[in-house]
Design a protein around this motif. Structure first.
Motif, PDB file in Angstrom:
ATOM      1  N   SER B 351       0.837  -1.198   0.000  1.00 13.34           N
ATOM      2  CA  SER B 351       0.000   0.000   0.000  1.00 13.34           C
ATOM      3  C   SER B 351       0.869   1.244   0.000  1.00 13.34           C
ATOM      4  O   SER B 351       2.019   1.216   0.477  1.00 13.34           O
ATOM      5  N   LEU B 352       0.301   2.284  -0.549  1.00 12.08           N
ATOM      6  CA  LEU B 352       1.061   3.512  -0.718  1.00 12.08           C
ATOM      7  C   LEU B 352       1.595   4.027   0.614  1.00 12.08           C
ATOM      8  O   LEU B 352       2.697   4.546   0.694  1.00 12.08           O
ATOM      9  N   SER B 353       0.774   3.826   1.654  1.00  9.36           N
ATOM     10  CA  SER B 353       1.192   4.373   2.954  1.00  9.36           C
ATOM     11  C   SER B 353       2.456   3.682   3.449  1.00  9.36           C
ATOM     12  O   SER B 353       3.333   4.308   4.037  1.00  9.36           O
ATOM     13  N   ILE B 354       2.537   2.368   3.175  1.00 13.74           N
ATOM     14  CA  ILE B 354       3.727   1.641   3.629  1.00 13.74           C
ATOM     15  C   ILE B 354       4.949   2.131   2.867  1.00 13.74           C
ATOM     16  O   ILE B 354       6.012   2.381   3.439  1.00 13.74           O
ATOM     17  N   ILE B 355       4.790   2.275   1.550  1.00 13.99           N
ATOM     18  CA  ILE B 355       5.909   2.765   0.750  1.00 13.99           C
ATOM     19  C   ILE B 355       6.348   4.136   1.260  1.00 13.99           C
ATOM     20  O   ILE B 355       7.543   4.400   1.438  1.00 13.99           O
ATOM     21  N   GLU B 356       5.361   4.968   1.514  1.00 11.76           N
ATOM     22  CA  GLU B 356       5.688   6.308   1.998  1.00 11.76           C
ATOM     23  C   GLU B 356       6.451   6.232   3.312  1.00 11.76           C
ATOM     24  O   GLU B 356       7.419   6.962   3.535  1.00 11.76           O
ATOM     25  N   SER B 357       6.000   5.309   4.163  1.00 12.10           N
ATOM     26  CA  SER B 357       6.678   5.218   5.473  1.00 12.10           C
ATOM     27  C   SER B 357       8.095   4.696   5.301  1.00 12.10           C
ATOM     28  O   SER B 357       9.009   5.132   6.000  1.00 12.10           O
ATOM     29  N   ILE B 358       8.267   3.768   4.352  1.00 17.46           N
ATOM     30  CA  ILE B 358       9.630   3.271   4.110  1.00 17.46           C
ATOM     31  C   ILE B 358      10.512   4.411   3.612  1.00 17.46           C
ATOM     32  O   ILE B 358      11.628   4.609   4.085  1.00 17.46           O
ATOM     33  N   LYS B 359       9.990   5.181   2.676  1.00 17.23           N
ATOM     34  CA  LYS B 359      10.753   6.311   2.149  1.00 17.23           C
ATOM     35  C   LYS B 359      11.127   7.267   3.280  1.00 17.23           C
ATOM     36  O   LYS B 359      12.252   7.734   3.382  1.00 17.23           O
ATOM     37  N   ARG B 360      10.124   7.524   4.103  1.00 19.28           N
ATOM     38  CA  ARG B 360      10.354   8.451   5.206  1.00 19.28           C
ATOM     39  C   ARG B 360      11.427   7.925   6.143  1.00 19.28           C
ATOM     40  O   ARG B 360      12.350   8.629   6.536  1.00 19.28           O
ATOM     41  N   GLU B 361      11.280   6.627   6.460  1.00 15.63           N
ATOM     42  CA  GLU B 361      12.244   6.023   7.393  1.00 15.63           C
ATOM     43  C   GLU B 361      13.653   6.080   6.813  1.00 15.63           C
ATOM     44  O   GLU B 361      14.608   6.411   7.512  1.00 15.63           O
TER      45      GLU B 361
END
Lengths: 136, 825
Positions: B351-361
């Motif tokens: 899901s997009l949110s997970i990808i976003e969180s990975i990017k953020r992390e």
């Protein structure tokens, strides 16, 4: 001491450069954001030295240099340049620029350029630089 | 053949040849053009035309060759040789032609030509003026003889002509030769200087052609000797057209500008650092004049390598400081990063949110890692971020992240840390720093309420107290590892070859700070071993030993004893020398020395102002060092053993009690109580010994009492000087009887029973307290004891009431009860 006009479209550069110049005990009497402003300010303030960015909007550094030199043939201009602008630098020097500084600007580069532009003040610049390097 | 070639080369001075050719240009015209023409004219009747034509032709060919190839001849040895060979060949043909006619004039001509060939060859070979002169002379003489033979009239004319020509050639040539020789010599000197500066000097003109003079370093830098006339841009930039063009522009503009300062500014735009054939060059450009530019090239490969090494070391240092300054923080960071990596592999939905969180992390980690000054990973993450920035599908992003193998790069950084701090540094459990004073405070807290419990609980509390105390313990390994470096340094300083110090023992063993102090004294042991024990490597080799010496340090524990052994494989202690210097220093007498065992002699090494080496160095040899070891050992009640293997080394073994802190049942607050308790404790210890030694019994139970329980017999002594107080022992009948039986095994008069018992009691207290005195707290100072005093029951009670503090203990043995009362006055 010397009055300097700083010309650059990037406010970060003008800020750091002004700070360094102040540290050297020089007066930054004006800051211009583009070539047009630079020409206007030069005519108004008649500074001892101009630090001129090459790539700027409206009127670029080379044209501004040309204009300033035609207004005052004794004008001392030091170009601020980045890698890959060697040819523009050559144009500028042919047009009478007194030197150039490659970004990033450091006190050492400022010192060398100033000494080239004002050989008679060389010792004073050197001692200011020594004090600076003691501070940093 | 090789030698001949070498001779050619060593005599081949292009400048000399060039100049000789130039100076003889007029001569050459005469010899090769005018003379043949005159000779042809004169000899027309005697020699067949074909031959004269040949001769004339040959000379013209040689002359043309010489003029056209002049430049090549002077710079290239093979051209020079070719011309000379061609000349010789032409002459040879002429000689052969002449020999066809067997009359004298032809023979003479042939002889002259052959002589010319020989002289010419030698001249080529040696290329010096003298031979050249001979060459010319033989030719002339030949000519003159030829004229003489033919016609006496022509002879005068030709002789005058030839002689004046000869004179012209020789004098002019000699002058030239001298000047050239001198110029060459000076040139050679300058060349030698330039060639040995280790810098490449080179000049080029405005057509970018390199000039003929350059230092030999240039040949190494460009890896070719063909430099003259080559385009400097080809040499410097090879095929890089962009750089070449910039170079051209700069040079052209420099030439166009007339001002020297402006030229300097232009030249500063040229690349200063160029790398060529694995050589990194630092280049300075200078404008000479007349369109000539000079290059000064310095090989900075080594410097740069060193620089980057230092830079890397700097980075490592920054990383280590950051990691070490907050180890726990770094461990947390490492753990969470590893979690993120495993999350990449095990993610369940894209899901997009997970990808976003990975990017953020990732972005956060990049920041955190660069804050920790990590060397590789921050930039690597940065590159990865740039890569995934433009990817839209989450699968792609995840797979790019996995492909990037972050773990590998991260481990590179971890490897740097591990290499410097050891693997266990990051793997060990998290630790926190506690101030020693905080632990002290906890200890004090526990001590303060110990007395509120009965003795058994106090013992349990005491265990706790010890556990708390052990928090202050130090890893023995940490105390010893600094010596690895120390030994290395000292070995270097004293020019001894020693293997790295080998420390063997349980890495986890912790010792009390008190014991750790002893390890500080080891410095003297190692100094002694390196300076006195270990021989120079040459000496070791002569005595069939491994030239690399070994020093080892082992430690083990046995029950409550710490055993430390420092051994070396040096020459061992020189006992006779040691004993001698001990006698000289009046530490022992000759008679004493005769009675001493080897072990006792070895022990002399611990005596002050003694050393078996006569020379005193700054490091060791003043004798204080080893005695300091012994002193500290004594303070800790340690023992030692020296195993001296003369010629093969020595081992020092130290035995130290591990538990230096006596566990005391602490129950006091103010100093009176403390003193009184301390005295009581010391006395109880002695009572224990006394019971064991005399009536062979032990204390089964100790109980602290608040009130005394009276019995029939008691003895007392007063304590004076450092501590003012009273010690009273109250004996049960049974115990006192046992003492009496022990002291008077043969019995006694029953009438004197009471008196005897009292005096036995006095004797016991006198002995016990007397011995105890030395174990009193040192802070009390010297304490004295009065003779046993009779004490009445009422006086006793009175004393107890008056006492500022008191300690009362009941000691239960299987042979009766003994009460100890210590009163502080």
């Amino acid at each position: 001491m010397l009055n300097i006009l700083v010309v650059d479209d990037s406010s970060i550069i003008t800020k750091t450069l002004s700070k360094h110049l102040l540290d050297f005990g020089l007066n930054v009497i004006g800051i211009a954001k583009n070539g047009t402003e630079a020409i206007e300010q030069y005519k108004k303030l008649n500074p001892d030295l101009v630090t001129m960015d090459i790539t700027m909007p409206i009127v670029n550094g080379i044209d501004a240099l040309k204009e300033i030199r035609s207004f005052d043939s004794q004008a001392k201009v030091i170009m601020i340049t980045s890698h890959g602008e060697e040819r523009l630098v050559m144009d500028a020097i042919t047009l009478g620029a007194k030197g150039y500084m490659l970004k990033p600007i450091t006190p050492l580069k400022i010192k060398l350029s100033l000494q080239k532009a004002f050989p008679q003040l060389s010792d004073r610049i050197e001692s200011n630089y020594t004090t600076l390097s003691l501070i940093y | 053949m090789k030698n001949i070639l070498r001779l050619f080369k060593s005599n081949y001075h292009p400048q000399l040849i060039e100049s000789m050719l130039k100076s003889n240009f007029s001569g050459a015209i005469i010899v090769n053009i005018f003379l043949p023409i005159i000779v042809t004219y004169l000899y027309y009747d005697f020699i067949p035309l074909i031959q004269l034509k040949l001769w004339l032709g040959a000379h013209i060919v040689i002359f043309v060759l010489r003029v056209t190839l002049q430049k090549k001849i002077t710079t290239n040895l093979s051209y020079h040789l070719m011309l000379m060979s061609a000349t010789s060949l032409l002459y040879a043909i002429l000689a052969w032609q002449s020999l066809l006619y067997s009359d004298q004039i032809h023979l003479l001509l042939a002889a002259m030509i052959i002589a010319s060939i020989v002289a010419g060859s030698i001249a080529t070979l040696v290329s010096v003026y003298h031979i050249f002169a001979i060459f010319v002379m033989i030719q002339m003489l030949g000519l003159i003889s030829a004229f003489l033979y033919v016609n006496i009239d022509i002879f005068y004319l030709s002789a005058v002509m030839a002689t004046s020509f000869l004179h012209l050639v020789l004098t002019n040539g000699y002058k030239q030769y001298k000047t050239i020789k001198e110029t060459l010599r000076l040139n050679q000197q300058v060349n030698t200087l330039l060639n040995n500066t280790g810098e490449g000097f080179l000049s080029f003109n405005k057509e970018f052609k390199c000039q003929s003079s350059f230092s030999s370093e240039c040949e190494r830098i460009f890896q070719t000797s063909e430099i003259e006339g080559v385009d400097i841009r080809t040499l410097l930039f090879n095929d890089d057209t962009e750089k070449s063009e910039l170079f051209r522009d700069v040079i052209e503009r420099s030439i166009a500008s007339l001002d020297k300062d402006t030229i300097d500014i232009f030249l500063s735009l040229l690349p200063q650092e160029v790398s060529l054939y694995n050589i990194e060059l630092f280049i300075e450009y200078k404008y000479l004049n007349k369109g000539l530019f000079m290059l000064i090239m310095r090989d900075v490969t080594q410097t740069n390598r060193l620089k980057s090494k230092i830079e890397y070391q700097n980075k490592v240092q920054n990383l280590l400081i950051n990691v070490a300054s907050n180890r726990n923080d770094f461990i947390d960071l490492k753990d969470s990063f590893e979690k993120l990596i495993s999350k990449l592999y095990t993610h369940s939905n894209n899901s997009l949110s997970i990808i976003e969180s990975i990017k953020r992390e990732l972005h956060t980690f990049k920041g955190n890692f660069s804050q920790k000054r990590m060397i590789y990973i921050p930039n690597y993450i940065h590159q990865l971020e740039l890569k995934i920035k433009n990817l839209s599908s989450s699968e792609e992003i995840i797979s790019t992240c996995i492909e990037a193998n972050l773990k590998e790069t991260f481990n590179k950084d971890i490897a740097v840390i591990n290499a410097a701090l050891g693997e266990e540094y990051l793997n060990a459990e998290k630790t926190i720093n506690i101030k020693v004073t905080d632990i002290d405070a906890i200890e004090l807290d526990i001590k303060s309420f110990v007395c509120k419990f009965d003795l058994e609980q106090q013992i349990a509390l005491n265990t706790l107290l010890q556990d708390v105390h052990k928090l202050k313990y130090i890893l023995l390994k940490d105390m010893l590892t600094p010596y690895i470096d120390y030994v290395k340094q000292m070995a270097f300083k004293l020019e001894k070859e020693i293997n790295p110090l080998n420390i063997i023992g349980n890495k986890a063993l912790k010792i009390s700070p008190r014991l750790a102090l002893f390890m500080k004294q080891f410095i003297h042991l190692f100094n002694n071993a390196i300076d006195h024990g270990i021989e120079a490597s040459l000496e070791r080799e002569l005595s069939q030993k491994d030239p690399m010496a070994t020093i080892s340090c082992e430690f083990t524990t046995n029950a409550d004893i710490l055993i430390l052994k420092v051994s070396d494989d040096g020459q061992g202690i020189n006992l006779p020398l040691l004993v001698d210097s001990a006698i000289k220093n009046e530490t022992i007498t000759v008679e004493e020395s005769l009675k001493m065992s080897d072990a006792e002699k070895c022990a002399l090494i611990f005596e002050e102002k003694l050393s078996s080496k006569e020379k005193i160095t700054t490091l060791s040899g003043i004798g204080i060092g080893m005695s300091a070891v012994k002193n500290e050992l004594d303070n800790l009640n340690g023992r030692f053993l020296i195993e001296n293997r003369e010629g093969d080394g020595v081992s020092f073994t130290f035995y130290l009690p591990l538990n230096t802190e006596k566990n005391v049942y602490l129950c006091y607050e103010d100093s009176n109580v403390k003193n009184c308790e301390g005295v009581a404790n010391a006395i109880i210890t002695q009572i224990e010994y006394y019971l064991k030694e005399t009536i062979k019994t032990t204390i089964e139970h100790i109980k602290k009492e608040e009130e005394i329980s009276l019995a029939n017999y008691y003895s007392s002594v007063d304590l004076k000087e450092g501590y003012k107080g009273k010690v009273i022992l109250i004996y049960s009948d049974e115990l006192l009887n046992t003492f009496t039986q022990h002291m008077l095994p043969n019995g006694y008069d029953a009438q004197e029973h009471e008196e005897i018992l009292l005096s036995v009691g006095d004797e016991v207290i006198n002995t016990i307290v007397g011995i105890s005195l030395q174990y009193f707290d040192k802070a009390l100072g010297q304490v004295d004891i009065s003779p046993p005093l009779p004490i009445e029951k009422e006086e006793l009670l009175n004393n107890i009431d008056l006492a500022k503090a008191r300690s009362i203990y009941t000691l239960q043995t299987n042979k009766g009860t003994l009460s100890l009362v210590v009163l502080d006055e």
